[in-house]
Design an enzyme around this catalytic site. Structure first.
Site, mmCIF file in Angstrom:
data_model
loop_
_atom_site.group_PDB
_atom_site.id
_atom_site.type_symbol
_atom_site.label_atom_id
_atom_site.label_comp_id
_atom_site.label_asym_id
_atom_site.label_seq_id
_atom_site.Cartn_x
_atom_site.Cartn_y
_atom_site.Cartn_z
ATOM 1 N N CYS A 160 -11.849 0.611 -4.405
ATOM 2 C CA CYS A 160 -10.990 -0.365 -5.073
ATOM 3 C C CYS A 160 -11.826 -1.516 -5.656
ATOM 4 C CB CYS A 160 -9.922 -0.855 -4.114
ATOM 5 S SG CYS A 160 -8.544 -1.691 -4.938
ATOM 6 N N HIS B 147 -7.653 4.438 -2.571
ATOM 7 C CA HIS B 147 -8.084 4.196 -1.192
ATOM 8 C C HIS B 147 -8.090 5.521 -0.421
ATOM 9 C CE1 HIS B 147 -7.933 -0.314 -0.968
ATOM 10 N NE2 HIS B 147 -7.210 -0.132 -2.060
ATOM 11 N N GLU C 183 -9.253 6.243 2.372
ATOM 12 C CA GLU C 183 -9.162 6.104 3.828
ATOM 13 C C GLU C 183 -7.756 6.358 4.359
ATOM 14 O OE1 GLU C 183 -8.795 1.758 2.270
ATOM 15 O OE2 GLU C 183 -9.763 3.646 1.701
#
Length: 644
Positions: A399, A527, A529
């Site tokens: 990001c 993102h 994750e």
């Protein structure tokens, strides 16, 4: 539908989220479909505008909901996909009731907490509990975590709602698990049960009786203490579960299983579980937990962030790194670096801290630059990106990390010294990162590009990141951003070696960048994750870990499959050394020479590369080299390359 309500006592942050997730893990191992609900008794509509220092990270769901980080625990543990309604807040409930009142649904009645608010809570829970979270099948069990502690004034409407709810759904369908702290004062060295007794008494005073008491403690609790809690809290000894501090949260479901939780829930909730048909789910957890104990070879990753003083600010990033490190059979060592400490201002005001932080960055095996907002620490992130680029250090940007990498590249490769983001400098002459049209400046909550979006790889793209994903045409990942790369500068950036290997479906938003001639310099606007799982690590994170231990080329050559030894939980330093030595001897026999043709030790590579520190710009040159250790001389491995 069966319901398990998880409440907390004594203090907040006692581990209710992990306990609730562990209940779900155990029930899933019995082939039951499980869903989860998190209740946050604050008036905010959602977690979107929370400070990371106060509540930790904001977790993003597929549908774009910004929720509490505990929902990330549920998704990772249970491998399910939750929705915005799985997170209930006081703000959402009151908003719903007020809207109903405004449209006349209460027919002129006086709207009160009881029954209108409590009824709305019960109806919400019943509705969401029926929503599929894995495939199309409806859940059979709903785990509900009530945030805060029993007795908090903001949580009382929810406690009252569940007091009524237990009669609404009948006793055999509703179970209460109360998580309480059992402190161990150093002065006495004896576990104290009074806080738990008081907490249970208060819970009973609200009309709820615990079926299970989960005691959280620093050390294992003896049978005598367990019986004391059983006696004073009016539950059976088998209903007192002791969970002490463990090295890994992956041990928690296993410890709960050992305490007979599955058998108790089977009887209490009439689940009719056939123990002989339990899946291998828990065996995977056993392997995972065992691997966390046996892995010894380390990989250090520097997280260059803005909120590093509170580790929960990067909870999903840390979990994704852990998943990838375990898959690669490495023990993760995290190095948190506050990005503002890498800036020129720190060199002037606190030179020792500046040099120390740069040294820690240089000594790490890999670098991760996570997301964030605002101007503070941005220049430090940009400097870290430059160091990783110029010194061939594996790096993953996420990001804001992608935006920092693009700005750095434009400044130092394109010569656009005033390159910046309009978030920091709206008047910059070279706006490499710009505001998105969807962003409404008059409102912050819910105005970003949120949720799962499709990312399309460029035609004919043979990038590292695409191979890590398995060479698909497109992928779906979760987003949370308000700014994007200015497409006007893309041709210039690509001409100088920055590859934009994936975009959105309209090919207007840049999603992934890579650098040519770099072992691993990858940044994503999304993102990754959020979709990482313990048994299915996120590809960008796995790539970072493998590149940081010089294993990425071999992994790609194998078709992006981990070797059986990397997936094993019994690997050891000695085993890897033996395999490396065996292959070295074979190469000696084949070539008939005293040194393999490509037998350059990693230490030799370090020595030859130690001069790369001189390529760093003069203002940060001394930071890495001034104390006599080069950026690649001590990365913690210390062994020769034993190619797999």
């Amino acid at each position: 539908m069966k319901y398990i309500l998880v409440t907390g006592g004594v203090i907040s942050g006692v581990g209710k989220g992990v306990i609730a997730s562990s209940f779900g893990t155990l029930l899933k191992s019995c082939q039951l479909d499980v869903t989860s609900i998190k209740i946050d008794p604050y008036i905010n509509i959602d977690a979107g505008t929370f400070s990371p220092y106060e509540h930790g990270e904001v977790y993003v769901l597929d549908d774009g909901a910004e929720v509490d980080l505990d929902l990330g625990n549920y998704e990772r543990f249970l491998d399910i996909t939750l929705h915005r309604d799985n997170n209930i807040t006081t703000g959402k409930i009151y908003k719903l009731v007020i809207e109903k009142e405004r449209t006349g649904e209460y027919l002129g009645k006086t709207v009160q907490v009881v029954p209108h608010i409590t009824d709305a809570i019960q109806e919400w829970v019943e509705r969401v509990a029926q929503t599929p979270v894995q495939g199309s099948s409806k859940p059979q069990v709903c785990i509900i975590e009530l945030g805060g502690t029993i007795g908090d004034i903001e949580g009382m409407p929810f406690v009252e709602a569940f007091r009524q709810f237990q009669f609404r759904v009948k006793r055999e369908n509703f179970c209460v698990a109360h998580v309480s702290l059992v402190p161990l004062p150093k002065a006495t060295g004896e576990p104290k049960t009074k806080p738990t007794q008081s907490s249970v008494r208060e819970l009973r005073g609200c009309g709820l009786s615990p079926d299970l008491i989960v005691c959280r403690s620093e050390k294992p609790i003896g049978l005598e203490v367990k019986e004391k809690i059983s006696n004073f809290c009016h539950v059976g000894p088998d209903q007192v579960i002791c969970i002490h501090d463990l090295n890994s949260i992956y041990h928690v479901p296993l410890l709960m299983e050992q305490n007979g939780v599955i058998e108790y829930l089977n009887e209490r909730l009439q689940l009719n579980i056939d123990m002989s048909k339990r899946t291998k789910c828990l065996q995977h957890w056993r392997d995972l937990a065992r691997r966390t104990e046996t892995v010894r070879r380390e990989v250090s990753i520097a997280i260059v962030g803005k909120y590093t003083k509170f580790a929960d600010s990067y909870a999903s990033v840390v979990k994704a790194l852990q998943h990838a490190a375990l898959a690669a059979n490495r023990k993760l060592v995290l190095v948190f670096i506050e990005s503002c400490q890498l800036e020129q201002e720190t060199l002037v005001s606190e030179p020792s801290k500046y040099h120390k932080e740069w040294q820690r960055l240089c000594d790490s095996d890999g670098i991760l630059v996570p997301g964030g907002f605002g101007s503070r620490g941005m220049e430090g992130k940009i400097r870290a990106c430059r160091w990783a680029r110029e010194n061939q250090k594996p790096m993953l940007g996420i990001c804001l990390g992608l935006q920092a990498a693009v700005i750095e590249f434009a400044r130092n490769k394109l010569g656009l010294k005033d390159a910046n983001t309009t978030e920091i400098d709206p008047q910059t002459g070279n706006a490499l990162v710009i505001d998105m049209p969807e962003h409404h400046t008059g409102q912050l909550g819910g105005t970003m590009r949120l949720g799962k979006r499709t990312t399309v790889f460029s035609e004919g793209c043979t990038s590292i990141i695409r191979q890590l994903y398995g060479n698909p045409k497109s992928i779906e990942e979760r987003h949370r951003h308000r700014y994007e790369v200015n497409p006007k500068y893309v041709p210039q950036l690509e001409e100088h070696g920055m590859r934009f290997v994936a975009t959105d479906v309209d090919k207007t938003r840049m999603e992934i960048i890579e650098l040519r001639d770099h072992p691993y310099f990858v940044a994503t606007q999304y993102h990754p994750e959020y979709l990482s799982r313990p048994l299915k690590p996120s590809p960008p994170f796995l790539g970072l870990i493998l590149a940081s231990v010089d294993r990425l080329p071999q992994y790609i050559q194998r078709g992006c499959r981990l070797s059986p030894r990397q997936l094993s939980d019994a690997s050891s330093d000695e085993e890897e050394t033996y395999v490396g030595a065996t292959k070295l001897m074979k190469s000696l026999q084949i070539t008939g020479t005293t040194t393999p043709t490509n037998g350059i030790s990693r230490n030799a590579c370090r020595s030859s590369n130690s001069s790369t520190i001189s390529t760093v710009s003069s203002d940060i040159e001394g930071a890495c080299g001034g104390v006599g250790v080069g950026p690649t001389t001590t990365n913690g491995h210390g062994e020769d390359i034993g190619k797999e």
